[in-house]
Design a protein around this motif. Structure first.
Motif, PDB file in Angstrom:
ATOM      1  N   SER A   1      32.070  44.610  33.311  1.00  0.00           N
ATOM      2  CA  SER A   1      30.953  44.009  32.999  1.00  0.00           C
ATOM      3  C   SER A   1      30.655  43.042  34.527  1.00  0.00           C
ATOM      4  O   SER A   1      29.829  42.757  34.854  1.00  0.00           O
ATOM      5  CB  SER A   1      30.948  43.018  31.749  1.00  0.00           C
ATOM      6  N   ILE A   2      32.233  42.729  34.786  1.00  0.00           N
ATOM      7  CA  ILE A   2      31.844  41.805  36.105  1.00  0.00           C
ATOM      8  C   ILE A   2      31.517  42.670  37.359  1.00  0.00           C
ATOM      9  O   ILE A   2      30.804  42.308  38.033  1.00  0.00           O
ATOM     10  CB  ILE A   2      33.425  41.215  36.417  1.00  0.00           C
ATOM     11  N   VAL A   3      32.123  43.879  37.436  1.00  0.00           N
ATOM     12  CA  VAL A   3      31.779  44.668  38.489  1.00  0.00           C
ATOM     13  C   VAL A   3      30.488  45.115  38.431  1.00  0.00           C
ATOM     14  O   VAL A   3      29.810  45.264  39.621  1.00  0.00           O
ATOM     15  CB  VAL A   3      32.957  45.975  38.388  1.00  0.00           C
ATOM     16  N   VAL A   4      29.885  45.498  37.391  1.00  0.00           N
ATOM     17  CA  VAL A   4      28.763  46.076  37.250  1.00  0.00           C
ATOM     18  C   VAL A   4      27.720  44.808  37.748  1.00  0.00           C
ATOM     19  O   VAL A   4      26.782  45.177  38.372  1.00  0.00           O
ATOM     20  CB  VAL A   4      28.355  46.686  35.970  1.00  0.00           C
ATOM     21  N   GLU A   5      27.779  43.853  37.080  1.00  0.00           N
ATOM     22  CA  GLU A   5      26.949  42.667  37.488  1.00  0.00           C
ATOM     23  C   GLU A   5      27.257  42.286  38.932  1.00  0.00           C
ATOM     24  O   GLU A   5      26.149  42.196  39.315  1.00  0.00           O
ATOM     25  CB  GLU A   5      27.354  41.232  36.893  1.00  0.00           C
TER      26      GLU A   5
ATOM     27  N   LEU B   1      25.463  45.914  40.608  1.00  0.00           N
ATOM     28  CA  LEU B   1      24.226  46.444  40.316  1.00  0.00           C
ATOM     29  C   LEU B   1      23.195  45.474  39.982  1.00  0.00           C
ATOM     30  O   LEU B   1      22.074  45.619  39.818  1.00  0.00           O
ATOM     31  CB  LEU B   1      24.289  47.479  39.379  1.00  0.00           C
ATOM     32  N   GLY B   2      23.742  44.028  39.626  1.00  0.00           N
ATOM     33  CA  GLY B   2      23.051  43.187  39.404  1.00  0.00           C
ATOM     34  C   GLY B   2      22.526  43.159  37.771  1.00  0.00           C
ATOM     35  O   GLY B   2      21.977  42.286  37.184  1.00  0.00           O
ATOM     36  N   TRP B   3      23.442  43.955  36.973  1.00  0.00           N
ATOM     37  CA  TRP B   3      23.143  44.113  35.622  1.00  0.00           C
ATOM     38  C   TRP B   3      23.752  42.769  34.958  1.00  0.00           C
ATOM     39  O   TRP B   3      24.977  42.652  35.308  1.00  0.00           O
ATOM     40  CB  TRP B   3      23.712  45.266  34.668  1.00  0.00           C
ATOM     41  N   PRO B   4      23.241  42.083  34.126  1.00  0.00           N
ATOM     42  CA  PRO B   4      24.046  40.976  33.288  1.00  0.00           C
ATOM     43  C   PRO B   4      24.982  41.433  32.658  1.00  0.00           C
ATOM     44  O   PRO B   4      25.057  42.801  32.214  1.00  0.00           O
ATOM     45  CB  PRO B   4      22.912  40.483  32.202  1.00  0.00           C
TER      46      PRO B   4
ATOM     47  N   ALA C   1      26.116  45.396  30.445  1.00  0.00           N
ATOM     48  CA  ALA C   1      27.045  46.191  30.869  1.00  0.00           C
ATOM     49  C   ALA C   1      28.102  46.196  29.611  1.00  0.00           C
ATOM     50  O   ALA C   1      28.475  47.833  29.365  1.00  0.00           O
ATOM     51  CB  ALA C   1      27.824  45.819  32.051  1.00  0.00           C
ATOM     52  N   ILE C   2      28.380  45.534  29.098  1.00  0.00           N
ATOM     53  CA  ILE C   2      29.282  45.481  27.840  1.00  0.00           C
ATOM     54  C   ILE C   2      28.728  46.276  26.771  1.00  0.00           C
ATOM     55  O   ILE C   2      29.311  47.227  26.022  1.00  0.00           O
ATOM     56  CB  ILE C   2      29.824  44.105  27.424  1.00  0.00           C
ATOM     57  N   VAL C   3      27.670  46.112  26.463  1.00  0.00           N
ATOM     58  CA  VAL C   3      26.943  46.762  25.136  1.00  0.00           C
ATOM     59  C   VAL C   3      26.629  48.115  25.663  1.00  0.00           C
ATOM     60  O   VAL C   3      27.199  49.035  24.772  1.00  0.00           O
ATOM     61  CB  VAL C   3      25.545  46.041  24.859  1.00  0.00           C
TER      62      VAL C   3
END
Length: 565
Positions: A151-155, A158-161, A165-167
């Protein structure tokens, strides 16, 4: 924990997202295809013990090749240099060979479904229940690490919350494991293995080209970081200071023996892949086949870290907003064109999902087979445990989401994982190794060895190290010491308890202790893959476990030579 530079974004476009969408569609397709083969609980938890060695071997290495390792080991390369190879050539290969040649005949021959079940057969219910609970707890913690890190890397990239990413990742893992069981996880891990390689190889090739090839890279690093940055053992003499904070003794004993053997030989997330093989020979070859790509993956994570240390000389330095964990993401952003960038992003997500899926699938097996079926609802029909296994998979994913945020209190993700291994895997390993090689080890010594080893590791880390009673330079060095302490204390307690308690009757040790004959089949019925005669062609050189194992040891030693001094 993983922290990335503020404002770091990848210049992704529609092509990159299309590649990502195709990957997710294929993942679900594999899950639905695997569903047709799931008819019993054995199919769900161990793929019916029907998979070929090359499939289980690639899944074995992919289950370990999570993005936490990719980002963490590349960061270790940027911080410590060539010393990162210790985690592969001494911290993995010998233990994988030992698992294949020595331990798999015991695991597979005893017909167990899990690692804790072996302890039930060798010791007693108390050792079995404690090891099951410890392993289930550790599996959820490690799965949570992968999910939170994703989740941290994707945020950042890519800017995803974070919650998106977790869901998304949790939902995909939940769907394909719940539908297709272990077969779905394993075949997806084979796919993920190649996707991860497709992500790492372009970074290495283009990165080396940017710094003038290997000669240009080593020349630049020798000028900026010194010669010891390019050697694995320089400065590791006892009493000599080094950046890693460990000397040769703690590296060999702490990492190369205790942590490494404790992880690779008792971590059910790995052993489960070998237990799903179609026969004993394939089960033995599973970790041996995995050892060959594993030893060369060292280069695929080391080179990006070294390249990052050259092209971003301030990375990880005081006053810089770049952390060592930024090595891979920054190289992805600066070196890869669109399309290739999409493959790299997909590979990163695939690595996170592989690590999470491996631990969730092992959790559902241990919780269902070793806790629920043994102590809560024993004696139910097989279909009941199949349904419950699917239910507990969902529970495992939800628990992983909940435990993910516990990892936020740790500054280094690899340090956090190594800490967990020293707490949970090392005590289990000492119980296994003594129980397998010492007939006299009593039934009660197993549970007390687990308790003593786990307690000693926690006391050493949280009190002796964290409170500064004994000075250890780094968290990594403290983990090595904790592992050694856990092993020694667990072994001493097992020997002490054995001297005052009754051993297991020798007639019940068949196939469970080294040197004893295999266990007879129940009712004299041959067990497929175990009691059957070898298939034609099984004596080919590439199917001989001993030859594969010793070949891996020699090759790892040859890899070490150029980087030793």
């Amino acid at each position: 924990m993983i922290t990335l530079a503020a404002g770091l974004r990848l210049p992704t476009n529609g092509l990159d997202y299309a590649i990502l969408a195709v990957y997710f569609a294929v993942v679900l397709g594999i899950g639905f295809a695997a569903r047709r083969s799931v008819k019993t609980s054995l199919d769900f938890f161990l793929s019916g013990r029907s998979l070929p060695a090359w499939v289980t071997g690639l899944a074995f290495v992919a289950a370990n090749l999570g993005a936490t390792e990719i980002l963490g080991m590349a960061a270790t390369g940027a911080q410590y240099g060539v010393a990162v190879v210790h985690w592969y050539w001494i911290g993995a290969i010998p233990a994988m060979v030992f698992l294949g040649l020595v331990m798999m005949p015991f695991y597979y021959g005893s017909r167990v479904r899990s690692v804790p079940e072996f302890l039930l057969q060798r010791f007693d219910k108390s050792a079995h229940l404690l090891s099951s609970v410890l392993f289930a707890f550790a599996a959820i913690l490690i799965a949570g690490v992968n999910l939170y890190a994703l989740s941290i890397v994707v945020e950042a990239l890519l800017g995803w919350p974070q919650w998106v990413a977790i869901v998304v990742a949790g939902l995909f893992v939940l769907v394909y494991i719940t539908i297709g069981g272990l077969s779905s996880a394993i075949y997806n891990e084979v796919l993920q293995f190649f996707v991860i390689l497709a992500a790492l190889i372009p970074i290495c090739v283009i990165g080396l080209k940017r710094v003038g090839g290997w000669d240009g890279l080593t020349s630049s690093l020798e000028k900026s970081h010194g010669h010891s940055f390019l050697t694995a053992w320089d400065g590791t003499g006892i009493g000599e200071p080094n950046a890693l904070g460990a000397n040769w003794l703690t590296i060999i004993l702490g990492l190369g023996f205790v942590l490494s053997f404790g992880y690779w030989t008792t971590n059910f997330a790995e052993v489960q892949r070998a237990l799903s093989a179609k026969n004993l020979s394939a089960a033995q070859r599973t970790p041996l086949i995995a050892a060959y790509p594993k030893m060369f993956i060292a280069f695929l994570v080391m080179i990006p870290g070294l390249v990052a240390a050259v092209v971003m000389p301030k990375i990880g330095q005081e006053g810089s907003d770049l952390t060592y964990n930024d090595a891979i993401p920054l190289l992805m952003r600066d070196l890869l064109p669109n399309g290739v960038l999409g493959i790299a992003v997909t590979g990163l997500l695939a690595a996170f999902m592989a690590g999470m899926a491996a631990n969730v699938s092992s959790f559902n097996t241990v919780f269902t087979s070793d806790i629920w079926a043994k102590y809560v609802r024993p004696g139910r029909e097989d279909r009941y445990y199949l349904r419950f296994g699917r239910l507990v998979t969902a529970v495992g994913v939800l628990c992983s989401i909940g435990t993910a945020f516990l990892a936020a209190s740790f500054n280094n993700i690899m340090g956090y994982l190594q800490t967990l291994f020293s707490f949970f895997n090392v005590p289990m390993f000492v119980v296994f190794i003594i129980g397998m090689f010492w007939k006299r080890a009593s039934m009660k010594s197993g549970v007390w060895g687990l308790v003593a080893g786990t307690t000693a590791a926690m006391i050493n880390y949280f009190w002796i190290y964290k409170q500064g009673i004994i000075t250890i330079p780094t968290d990594q060095g403290a983990n090595f010491v904790s592992a050694i302490v856990a092993f020694v204390v667990g072994a001493v307690v097992m020997v002490g308890v054995t001297l005052f308690t009754q051993p297991k009757p020798e007639a019940e040790l068949a196939g469970l202790v080294y040197g004893t004959l295999p266990r007879p089949s129940a009712g004299g019925t041959p067990v497929p893959g175990l009691d059957e005669p070898p298939a034609k062609g099984d004596d080919a050189w590439y199917r001989r476990p001993a030859l594969l194992g010793w070949g891996a040891i020699v090759l790892a030693a040859l890899c070490y030579l150029p980087y030793s001094f």
